[in-house]
Motif scaffolding. Structure first.
Motif, PDB file in Angstrom:
ATOM      1  N   THR A  39      37.371  36.510  42.202  1.00 51.42           N
ATOM      2  CA  THR A  39      38.615  36.999  41.606  1.00 51.42           C
ATOM      3  C   THR A  39      38.834  38.481  41.873  1.00 51.42           C
ATOM      4  O   THR A  39      39.958  38.972  41.752  1.00 51.42           O
ATOM      5  N   ASP A  40      37.776  39.219  42.255  1.00 53.12           N
ATOM      6  CA  ASP A  40      37.942  40.641  42.575  1.00 53.12           C
ATOM      7  C   ASP A  40      38.334  40.859  44.031  1.00 53.12           C
ATOM      8  O   ASP A  40      38.449  41.992  44.498  1.00 53.12           O
ATOM      9  N   THR A  50      27.175  22.857  44.023  1.00 52.61           N
ATOM     10  CA  THR A  50      27.788  22.247  42.836  1.00 52.61           C
ATOM     11  C   THR A  50      28.794  23.209  42.216  1.00 52.61           C
ATOM     12  O   THR A  50      28.668  24.431  42.357  1.00 52.61           O
ATOM     13  N   ILE A  51      29.778  22.627  41.547  1.00 49.81           N
ATOM     14  CA  ILE A  51      30.753  23.415  40.782  1.00 49.81           C
ATOM     15  C   ILE A  51      30.884  22.758  39.412  1.00 49.81           C
ATOM     16  O   ILE A  51      31.206  21.570  39.310  1.00 49.81           O
ATOM     17  N   SER A  52      30.601  23.518  38.373  1.00 48.31           N
ATOM     18  CA  SER A  52      30.727  23.037  36.996  1.00 48.31           C
ATOM     19  C   SER A  52      31.677  23.961  36.257  1.00 48.31           C
ATOM     20  O   SER A  52      32.057  25.018  36.783  1.00 48.31           O
ATOM     21  N   PRO A  53      32.085  23.620  35.044  1.00 50.17           N
ATOM     22  CA  PRO A  53      32.979  24.519  34.288  1.00 50.17           C
ATOM     23  C   PRO A  53      32.396  25.910  34.063  1.00 50.17           C
ATOM     24  O   PRO A  53      33.147  26.866  33.840  1.00 50.17           O
ATOM     25  N   LEU A  54      31.074  26.051  34.136  1.00 48.57           N
ATOM     26  CA  LEU A  54      30.446  27.332  33.835  1.00 48.57           C
ATOM     27  C   LEU A  54      29.929  28.071  35.062  1.00 48.57           C
ATOM     28  O   LEU A  54      29.931  29.298  35.098  1.00 48.57           O
ATOM     29  N   ARG A  68      23.705  31.513  41.995  1.00 49.23           N
ATOM     30  CA  ARG A  68      24.740  31.061  41.054  1.00 49.23           C
ATOM     31  C   ARG A  68      25.800  32.137  40.904  1.00 49.23           C
ATOM     32  O   ARG A  68      25.517  33.335  40.969  1.00 49.23           O
ATOM     33  N   LEU A  69      27.021  31.672  40.701  1.00 46.07           N
ATOM     34  CA  LEU A  69      28.133  32.546  40.328  1.00 46.07           C
ATOM     35  C   LEU A  69      28.844  31.921  39.137  1.00 46.07           C
ATOM     36  O   LEU A  69      28.974  30.691  39.061  1.00 46.07           O
ATOM     37  N   ALA A  70      29.290  32.757  38.217  1.00 49.24           N
ATOM     38  CA  ALA A  70      30.079  32.237  37.100  1.00 49.24           C
ATOM     39  C   ALA A  70      31.392  31.679  37.630  1.00 49.24           C
ATOM     40  O   ALA A  70      32.075  32.320  38.424  1.00 49.24           O
ATOM     41  N   THR A  71      31.746  30.490  37.227  1.00 47.28           N
ATOM     42  CA  THR A  71      32.982  29.866  37.706  1.00 47.28           C
ATOM     43  C   THR A  71      34.188  30.726  37.374  1.00 47.28           C
ATOM     44  O   THR A  71      35.157  30.768  38.138  1.00 47.28           O
ATOM     45  N   ALA A  72      34.122  31.436  36.251  1.00 45.61           N
ATOM     46  CA  ALA A  72      35.239  32.290  35.854  1.00 45.61           C
ATOM     47  C   ALA A  72      35.481  33.425  36.846  1.00 45.61           C
ATOM     48  O   ALA A  72      36.572  33.995  36.889  1.00 45.61           O
ATOM     49  N   GLU A  85      39.628  24.679  47.691  1.00 49.93           N
ATOM     50  CA  GLU A  85      39.633  24.243  46.296  1.00 49.93           C
ATOM     51  C   GLU A  85      39.865  25.463  45.423  1.00 49.93           C
ATOM     52  O   GLU A  85      39.044  26.379  45.366  1.00 49.93           O
ATOM     53  N   VAL A  86      41.010  25.480  44.743  1.00 47.70           N
ATOM     54  CA  VAL A  86      41.361  26.606  43.881  1.00 47.70           C
ATOM     55  C   VAL A  86      40.800  26.341  42.490  1.00 47.70           C
ATOM     56  O   VAL A  86      41.109  25.328  41.869  1.00 47.70           O
ATOM     57  N   LEU A  87      39.980  27.273  42.011  1.00 44.92           N
ATOM     58  CA  LEU A  87      39.380  27.120  40.685  1.00 44.92           C
ATOM     59  C   LEU A  87      40.188  27.816  39.609  1.00 44.92           C
ATOM     60  O   LEU A  87      40.207  27.377  38.457  1.00 44.92           O
ATOM     61  N   HIS A  88      40.860  28.891  39.982  1.00 48.69           N
ATOM     62  CA  HIS A  88      41.654  29.655  39.017  1.00 48.69           C
ATOM     63  C   HIS A  88      42.974  30.044  39.658  1.00 48.69           C
ATOM     64  O   HIS A  88      43.096  31.140  40.204  1.00 48.69           O
TER      65      HIS A  88
END
Length: 212
Positions: A39-40, A50-54, A68-72, A85-88
């Protein structure tokens, strides 16, 4: 009795070009590195596991430890096969709801930007190497079928390699981008045929000269 010169060097050149084209095609098909856009605005290369909500887990290109990276913190994932794949997604605004994807730009400016982006981003060498390989294999008369078939065929969305895929929805920008990319594809397809046909003519010329 006059000896016939063997065009060994030309045959070697034909073989090297054919192998180079095959190697280029294999290299493009073998790409396995995804790109994680944060996002930055920074990009992180790696193979997404893997991609999870967290959290998103991935393997770096030159490592074996899972990171790991925070999904947010992840905006989108651009996979090696060209899909995204757009997550946000970006929040809707009055301008986006009004389909004004390039606010402040006239239609002419949007077309110019579309052509410029296509000139920078559409870099596929597949049409050139495909036409070259077909011409070297089948000769100029059969090889002409390769660019004749490839050149007019519309480029798929995944192969357009648009830097900002959402802008393709803008009529002026999207039309100009696709038109410029298609123009470059045609040029590369016929360029590969021209190189292959030129090599064949040189080879035939050397054979005729050797028989004189």
């Amino acid at each position: 009795m006059r000896t016939i010169a063997k065009p060994t060097a030309l045959w070697h050149l034909l073989l090297l070009l054919l192998l180079a084209g095959m190697g280029q095609a294999r290299a493009q098909a073998a790409g396995t590195t995804d790109v994680i856009l944060r996002t930055d605005g920074s990009e992180v290369p790696g193979r997404v596991l893997t991609i999870s909500p967290l959290a998103l887990t991935y393997l770096p290109p030159a490592g074996t430890d899972t990171l790991r990276l925070a999904t947010a913190d992840v905006f989108l994932v651009r996979y090696a096969n060209g899909t995204r794949e757009v997550l946000h997604p970006a929040p809707a605004t009055d301008e986006s709801l009004a389909s004004d994807l390039l606010p402040g730009l006239s239609d002419a400016q949007r077309r110019t930007k579309g052509r410029q982006d296509a000139a920078r981003s559409y870099t596929s060498g597949g049409p050139f190497w495909g036409s070259l390989a077909a011409t070297l294999y089948g000769g100029p008369f059969l090889g002409v079928m390769a660019p004749a078939i490839m050149a007019p065929h519309a480029i798929t969305a995944a192969n357009l390699k648009a830097p900002y895929p959402g802008l393709l929805a803008d009529p002026a920008y999207g039309h100009a981008y696709r038109e410029e990319a298609q123009h470059r594809k045609r040029g590369r397809a016929w360029g590969g045929y021209s190189v292959g046909a030129g090599l064949w003519i040189a080879l035939l010329g050397s054979l005729v000269a050797g028989n004189l």
